[in-house]
Design an enzyme around this catalytic site. Sequence first.
Site, PDB file in Angstrom:
ATOM      1  N   ARG A  80       0.445  -0.732  -0.106  1.00 58.90           N
ATOM      2  CA  ARG A  80       0.047  -0.213  -0.138  1.00 58.90           C
ATOM      3  C   ARG A  80       0.639   1.300   0.119  1.00 58.90           C
ATOM      4  NH1 ARG A  80      -2.983   3.621   3.491  1.00 58.90           N
ATOM      5  NH2 ARG A  80      -5.406   4.550   2.068  1.00 58.90           N
ATOM      6  N   CYS A  81       1.766   1.210   1.475  1.00 64.01           N
ATOM      7  CA  CYS A  81       2.790   2.494   1.027  1.00 64.01           C
ATOM      8  C   CYS A  81       3.583   2.595  -0.965  1.00 64.01           C
ATOM      9  CB  CYS A  81       3.864   2.327   1.498  1.00 64.01           C
ATOM     10  SG  CYS A  81       3.531   2.228   3.561  1.00 64.01           S
TER      11      CYS A  81
END
Length: 406
Positions: A391-392
């Site tokens: 996600r990052c």
Amino acid sequence: MSSTERSFGINSEVGRLRSVILHRPGGELRRLTPRNNGALLFDGVPWVERAQAEHDRFARTLLDHGVEVLYVGALLTECLYLPEAREEAIASAAADPRLGQTLGRELRAYLSDLGPERLAAVLVEGLTKEEFGSGGSLRGKLMRGTDFVIEPLPNMMFTRDSSVWIGDAVAVTSLAMPARRRETSLTSVIYRHHHRFADVPKIYDPSLEHLEGGDVLALAPGVLAVGVGERTTPAGVERLARRVFERGTVRTVLAVPIAQRRATMHLDTVCTMVDVDRMVMYAPAENRLDAYTITPGDGEDPAIDGPRSFLDAAAEAIGVERIEIIHTGARDVVTAEREQWDDGNNTLALAPAVAVAYERNTVTNGRLERAGIKTMTIPGSELGSGRGGPRCMSCPIARDPLPIES
């Protein structure tokens, strides 16, 4: 529909992912040493070629599932063919007050002579005095050869943080850590000058209160959760809430205080959505997270209620009886702590009940699979040294919208 015709917009964490911005790590990682990696927010010195191979595997996983992948380097290079974009990018790099007037002027002249591709690389990878030359400034004369005239941006690969899409608008964020603040100047150049984003509304900018994309979760259409902690301030959440309320794209913002330490720097290091009503979460946080519910007020200021349990507030805002929690690691503290540290709950949903995760978190991934979440795993031994997972490393710019509950 062709890639250039795709509309932009994000109204959830789990609508089918259509388009995403990534940054393939490069020369900026080669600048990391045991002497500077801590200041540049890495917990180790990554093996660059392996990190690139891991990132390529991530991108291939997305492409194989029909996701359009755009790269920061290519977008930035295309912008730097435009005189106004070049001037903006160069001026931002040369305006660093640590350089002083003379060195800043010399740096501006040096960068102005670079072609778009080389300029894009230098702005991300950094520039040392040895590469730049001595110049005539006192600041330059006192620098060592390995000192940075332009500091590298090794965290650029975490594209989630410098911009976040809310509805059909983008928020270019205000990064809190000094090592990362220049990232948003490059992100701003892309969103201001690239033809693909010419008509996209901008609802936040780096001059405002600290707000980072890793803290912003689109729990459901009209509902945001925003972490408040090491990187995002209460004032940043309040500013964002005002702006999304004004646009009418969000009806509820949940401000979620999180522990202000490295292992939980953003809300998405504590929990992420993997389905419309299911979330992977670090087990000790389940009963500790509270939320303040922010809604449009009757007057000038928004209404704020709480605190109350985050999961209760989130379920009510989403309109479900409860949010099902899939715990990171296992119930035993050691496994949970290990896999939380290794970004076990920092998943990227490609569609409802379909997610990408780091392969090393075997216990968490097993729990996801048993819960019916199709989990595609990628290697992350080197990428993870910057404390960020799938996600990052991704900034979704287009997802299929989920239906808006009445």
